[in-house]
Design a protein around this motif. Structure first.
Motif, PDB file in Angstrom:
ATOM      1  N   ASN A   5       0.828  -1.213   0.000  1.00  0.00           N
ATOM      2  CA  ASN A   5       0.000   0.000   0.000  1.00  0.00           C
ATOM      3  C   ASN A   5       0.855   1.252   0.000  1.00  0.00           C
ATOM      4  N   ARG A   6       1.856   1.271   0.896  1.00  0.00           N
ATOM      5  CA  ARG A   6       2.683   2.478   1.033  1.00  0.00           C
ATOM      6  C   ARG A   6       3.573   2.708  -0.189  1.00  0.00           C
ATOM      7  N   ASP A   7       3.764   1.664  -1.013  1.00  0.00           N
ATOM      8  CA  ASP A   7       4.547   1.817  -2.235  1.00  0.00           C
ATOM      9  C   ASP A   7       3.738   2.500  -3.342  1.00  0.00           C
ATOM     10  N   LEU A   8       2.414   2.477  -3.206  1.00  0.00           N
ATOM     11  CA  LEU A   8       1.534   3.003  -4.249  1.00  0.00           C
ATOM     12  C   LEU A   8       0.878   4.321  -3.877  1.00  0.00           C
ATOM     13  N   ILE A   9       0.551   4.466  -2.590  1.00  0.00           N
ATOM     14  CA  ILE A   9      -0.123   5.669  -2.126  1.00  0.00           C
ATOM     15  C   ILE A   9       0.838   6.491  -1.283  1.00  0.00           C
TER      16      ILE A   9
END
Length: 376
Positions: A307-311
């Motif tokens: 998640n943190r890699d995309l958002i």
């Protein structure tokens, strides 16, 4: 030029199947030859390359859980296939595919890449199971294989948790084609036009219980809030518990569960939604959020691997720390009530997709990784 033969070993389900199909359909068939070994019980359409040609495929028993007898028999069968095929490189996927690949690659002296697609120890609900799964991953580090992580978070796990040297870990971000055409729904819409959405099977990983909690809190301030949750019918051990939770919170009119959803329908539903949400505990690099970026959607997600890699917080969405329900609710409200902020995040999402996750722009990097690590 002689084609490079890549042999893939995997359970062809969910995001792992999507991943492999995207690779096959975008890698240059004039440079590569492919062979696939996957679980025999998987009812899957034939795998095809970029030219539409069917890829050579073998099936065997690759069971999800540890089973010494079945696993030993599978290892023997896969070993004989690999020995006969003599690939230039083995690419194993997920936990079991990775273990088989590493053992056979070491035995036959064939270079091996492993893409965990979210390490198995992250799925453990108890500290004992987590320790066991992590110990198993560490056992295979000395076999001289490499990790091909599908996200930076996964790369960090491989180095910091599992113990791989940094020079034996590389990254190829999960990537997709731009979504240029949105087809009509293949069924009649049964939910309101104003809604938010997510894709996720009720399971420990996806933490749908937290999502229901968030919707319950949102309903207190926005009674008409509606969530469309797609893909709940595939390997969903917590489905009945989630349905009961929805009933207890009186959310039957606020949440629509779609047990099976065609990929084109998913694109349609995400595109027409107000925003995308994820309450996952961990991910590899989730295709559903990549698709939401490609469809220019803002997202509110948990601070989880993938998640943190995309958002990027305050750029194309909000990242919620410590699974905080109140914070999750407030960030969704802030986007729904602020059209200008929502539009800014949407524009940033499509820009981030084009730069980092558009397979037309990223596939050459994977080709370079394959050639760099092939059998010399």
């Amino acid at each position: 030029m002689k084609k490079l033969k890549i042999l893939h070993i995997l359970q062809a389900v969910g995001g792992v199947e999507v991943h492999l199909r995207l690779l096959l359909q975008n890698l240059n068939p004039n440079k590569f030859e492919f062979v696939i070994i996957h679980e025999e019980k998987e009812n899957t359409d034939p795998f095809v390359d970029k030219n539409g040609d069917v890829v050579k495929t073998y099936t065997t028993s690759i069971v999800r859980n540890i089973n010494p007898i079945k696993d030993s028999n599978t290892l023997i069968k896969i070993n004989s296939i690999v020995k006969a095929e003599q690939p230039d490189l083995i690419h194993g996927h997920s936990a079991k595919g990775g273990i088989f690949s590493k053992i056979i690659g070491a035995k036959l002296k064939i270079p091996t890449l492993h893409t965990p697609h979210a390490y198995s120890y992250l799925s453990a609900e108890s500290s004992l199971k987590k320790s066991i799964y992590l110990f198993i991953e560490k056992l295979f580090v000395p076999l001289n294989n490499k990790i091909l992580a599908c996200s930076v978070s996964e790369k960090n796990r491989a180095i910091k948790d599992v113990g791989y040297p940094e020079d034996r870990v590389c990254v190829y971000n999960n990537s997709i084609k731009p979504i240029d055409q949105i087809k009509k729904l293949s069924f009649q819409q049964s939910w309101p036009d104003n809604y938010i959405c997510s894709v996720g099977r009720p399971s420990y990983q996806k933490n749908i219980e937290l999502m229901v909690e968030v919707i319950s809190k949102l309903k207190e301030e926005m009674p008409q809030i509606h969530l469309v949750l797609m893909g709940v019918g595939f390997h969903a051990p917590n489905l009945e518990a989630v349905k009961q939770q929805i009933k207890e919170y009186n959310l039957e009119k606020n949440i629509t569960l779609l047990e099976w959803t065609h990929r084109d329908d998913i694109f349609n539903i995400i595109k027409k939604s107000k925003l995308y949400i994820s309450t996952a505990r961990y991910e590899g690099l989730p295709y559903s959020i990549i698709e939401s970026l490609a469809l220019a959607k803002a997202s509110v997600v948990t601070d989880a691997d993938g998640n943190r890699d995309l958002i990027e917080n305050n750029q194309n969405g909000f990242v919620i720390f410590d699974q905080n329900v109140e914070s999750f609710k407030n960030k969704i409200l802030s986007l729904l009530e602020n059209p200008d902020l929502l539009k800014t995040f949407e524009n940033n999402s499509i820009a981030k997709f084009d730069k980092n996750f558009n397979i037309d722009n990223t596939i050459q990097h994977l080709e370079e990784i394959y050639f760099t690590n092939r059998k010399k």
